[in-house]
Design a protein around this motif. Structure first.
Motif, short mmCIF file in Angstrom:
data_model
loop_
_atom_site.label_atom_id
_atom_site.label_comp_id
_atom_site.label_asym_id
_atom_site.label_seq_id
_atom_site.Cartn_x
_atom_site.Cartn_y
_atom_site.Cartn_z
N LEU A 1 63.23 -88.64 84.78
CA LEU A 1 63.72 -87.79 83.68
C LEU A 1 62.56 -87.19 82.90
O LEU A 1 62.57 -86.00 82.56
N MET A 2 61.53 -88.00 82.60
CA MET A 2 60.35 -87.50 81.88
C MET A 2 59.62 -86.45 82.69
O MET A 2 59.13 -85.45 82.15
N THR A 3 59.55 -86.64 84.02
CA THR A 3 58.89 -85.66 84.87
C THR A 3 59.62 -84.33 84.86
O THR A 3 59.00 -83.25 84.76
N LEU A 4 60.95 -84.36 84.92
CA LEU A 4 61.73 -83.13 84.88
C LEU A 4 61.55 -82.41 83.54
O LEU A 4 61.40 -81.18 83.49
N ILE A 5 61.56 -83.17 82.45
CA ILE A 5 61.35 -82.56 81.13
C ILE A 5 59.96 -81.93 81.05
O ILE A 5 59.78 -80.82 80.54
N GLY A 6 58.94 -82.65 81.59
CA GLY A 6 57.59 -82.10 81.59
C GLY A 6 57.48 -80.82 82.39
O GLY A 6 56.80 -79.86 81.99
N LEU A 7 58.15 -80.77 83.55
CA LEU A 7 58.12 -79.56 84.36
C LEU A 7 58.77 -78.39 83.64
O LEU A 7 58.27 -77.26 83.68
N VAL A 8 59.90 -78.64 82.96
CA VAL A 8 60.57 -77.57 82.22
C VAL A 8 59.67 -77.04 81.11
O VAL A 8 59.54 -75.83 80.90
N VAL A 9 59.01 -77.96 80.38
CA VAL A 9 58.11 -77.55 79.30
C VAL A 9 56.95 -76.73 79.85
O VAL A 9 56.57 -75.69 79.29
N CYS A 10 56.36 -77.16 80.98
CA CYS A 10 55.24 -76.42 81.57
C CYS A 10 55.68 -75.03 82.02
O CYS A 10 54.96 -74.03 81.82
N VAL A 11 56.86 -74.93 82.64
CA VAL A 11 57.35 -73.63 83.08
C VAL A 11 57.58 -72.70 81.89
O VAL A 11 57.21 -71.51 81.92
N LEU A 12 58.16 -73.22 80.83
CA LEU A 12 58.37 -72.41 79.63
C LEU A 12 57.05 -71.94 79.03
O LEU A 12 56.93 -70.79 78.58
N MET A 13 56.05 -72.82 79.03
CA MET A 13 54.75 -72.42 78.50
C MET A 13 54.14 -71.31 79.35
O MET A 13 53.57 -70.35 78.83
N PHE A 14 54.24 -71.44 80.68
CA PHE A 14 53.69 -70.41 81.55
C PHE A 14 54.43 -69.08 81.37
O PHE A 14 53.83 -68.01 81.46
N LEU A 15 55.72 -69.14 81.12
CA LEU A 15 56.49 -67.91 80.98
C LEU A 15 56.33 -67.26 79.61
O LEU A 15 56.36 -66.03 79.50
N LEU A 16 56.14 -68.07 78.57
CA LEU A 16 56.11 -67.54 77.22
C LEU A 16 54.71 -67.42 76.64
O LEU A 16 54.39 -66.44 75.96
N VAL A 17 53.87 -68.42 76.89
CA VAL A 17 52.57 -68.47 76.23
C VAL A 17 51.48 -67.81 77.06
O VAL A 17 50.68 -67.01 76.54
N ILE A 18 51.42 -68.14 78.36
CA ILE A 18 50.33 -67.63 79.20
C ILE A 18 50.28 -66.11 79.24
O ILE A 18 49.20 -65.53 79.12
N PRO A 19 51.41 -65.38 79.40
CA PRO A 19 51.31 -63.91 79.38
C PRO A 19 50.74 -63.37 78.08
O PRO A 19 49.98 -62.40 78.08
N THR A 20 51.10 -63.99 76.96
CA THR A 20 50.55 -63.55 75.67
C THR A 20 49.04 -63.75 75.63
O THR A 20 48.28 -62.88 75.17
N LEU A 21 48.58 -64.91 76.10
CA LEU A 21 47.14 -65.17 76.13
C LEU A 21 46.41 -64.18 77.02
O LEU A 21 45.36 -63.64 76.64
N ILE A 22 46.96 -63.92 78.22
CA ILE A 22 46.32 -62.97 79.13
C ILE A 22 46.27 -61.58 78.52
O ILE A 22 45.25 -60.87 78.62
#
Length: 373
Positions: free
Chosen positions: A63-84
């Motif tokens: 369960l913790m792994t799935l939550i971590g994956l969801v958080v990482c995907v959201l960060m890549f979709l929302l935060v990384i494009p802004t940084l780039i």
């Protein structure tokens, strides 16, 4: 029959030296495993809490792994494009400044010649600034052309580094998953292997180390996350260009005492002076954001989340980061804080042992220094 103290010190010294040599020799090879172990250590209390709620260990970790994956995907979709996007804008801005530099220098020379001809006469080299700047830019461009092969090699090295980073992102979660799954069994097994004569003392020291590490790393990590989010959102909200990057950087560097506020504040105020020159209200607003962040950190976040009894002095932490970073590279930076905590706890234990020993107290018949005062 217990081993003499001299032999025990010899064996423990050999084990410590072997560990340091292994850390230096393997270097980046063990980086994924160090990161995975760190993630497992940080998340173990959460897994234990899930188990207390009635979930099995494997279900908790999954369960913790799935939550971590969801958080990482959201960060890549929302935060990384802004940084780039902001990094691209920053590169374009720097390129525009370099391109406009000769024209600005020429305009400055014309203004000096028209309004202050005496300065040109007194300092004739000022009249050649534009020519000098153009020659410098041309020589730099020529050097870049001449070293195009080196640049290609560097680009290939960068591609290799990107591949290594991608591998890191794959290996670290796998290592963390399996370590987290077997964490309690590993701790129990290590406890079984402790020297029976020293097991109670080692357990007591280990508990102190765990308290120090958990209070500092988990608490300070939460402080970094809160401050980084606050700085990034606040600077972006007032319209500061590249404020999101500066805020995230300041929050990340908050892990090192005083460095986050200093680096982030200098960068943010410098960008504000460049962008809002003449409009002092927004420059003061940038300053107020960092001042309020420091006030909240010092009076609310750090006392509540980290506490005053961690025992890691900022100077000692900076020394550990510098020394281990110089000796072992990036892996040394990762292990610097845990090693600093371990050495701090061991040093306090050694001081307690010393103050209770005959070496400190002297013989029973010696006069007490308090009685002589």
């Amino acid at each position: 029959m217990a081993l003499p103290v001299r032999d025990q010190l010899k064996y423990w010294g050999i084990a410590l030296a072997a560990m340091l040599i292994l850390l230096w020799w393997l270097g980046n090879v063990i980086l994924p495993f160090v990161l995975g172990a760190a993630v497992a250590y940080l998340l173990d209390p959460i897994a234990d809490r899930f188990e207390r709620l009635g979930l099995s260990r494997i279900l908790s970790v999954t369960l913790m792994t799935l939550i971590g994956l969801v958080v990482c995907v959201l960060m890549f979709l929302l935060v990384i494009p802004t940084l780039i996007n902001q990094v691209s804008l920053l590169v374009e801005r720097i390129a525009a400044i370099i391109e406009a530099a000769p024209g600005n220098v020429a305009a400055f020379q014309d203004w000096l010649a028209e309004n202050h001809p005496g300065i040109i006469e007194r300092f004739p080299d000022i009249g050649d600034l534009e020519t000098t700047l153009r020659r410098t830019l041309e020589s730099t461009t020529g050097a870049i052309r001449d070293r195009s092969g080196t640049l290609i090699e560097g680009a290939l090295a960068s591609v290799s580094s990107i591949v290594n980073v991608l591998i890191l992102f794959v290996i670290v979660p796998v290592v963390a998953f399996y370590l987290l799954l077997d964490w309690d069994r590993m701790v129990a097994r290590i406890d079984e292997l402790l020297p029976r004569e020293h097991a109670p003392t080692i357990r007591r020291i280990a508990r102190e180390i765990d308290t120090t590490l958990s209070a500092f790393i988990r608490g300070q990590g939460t402080v970094c996350l809160i401050l980084g989010t606050y700085y990034a959102v606040a600077l972006a909200a007032i319209g500061l260009q590249f404020g999101f990057i500066v805020g995230a950087l300041a929050g990340f560097l908050t892990f090192i005492p005083y460095v986050g506020a200093l680096v982030g504040g200098v960068l943010a105020i410098g960008l504000a002076l460049f962008q809002f020159w003449g409009d002092w209200l927004w420059i003061v607003a940038v300053w107020a954001i960092f001042q309020s962040g420091q006030f909240i950190e010092g009076n609310v976040l750090t006392p509540k989340l980290v506490g005053d009894s961690v025992g890691l002095h900022p100077v000692w932490l900076l020394f550990a980061l510098s020394a281990f970073g110089a000796l072992f590279g990036f892996v040394g930076l990762l292990v610097a804080v845990p090693v600093a905590a371990v050495l701090g706890v061991i040093t306090r234990f050694a001081v307690r042992q010393y103050t209770e020993s005959a070496l400190y107290r002297g013989t029973d018949t010696a006069d007490d220094p308090a009685d002589l005062s």
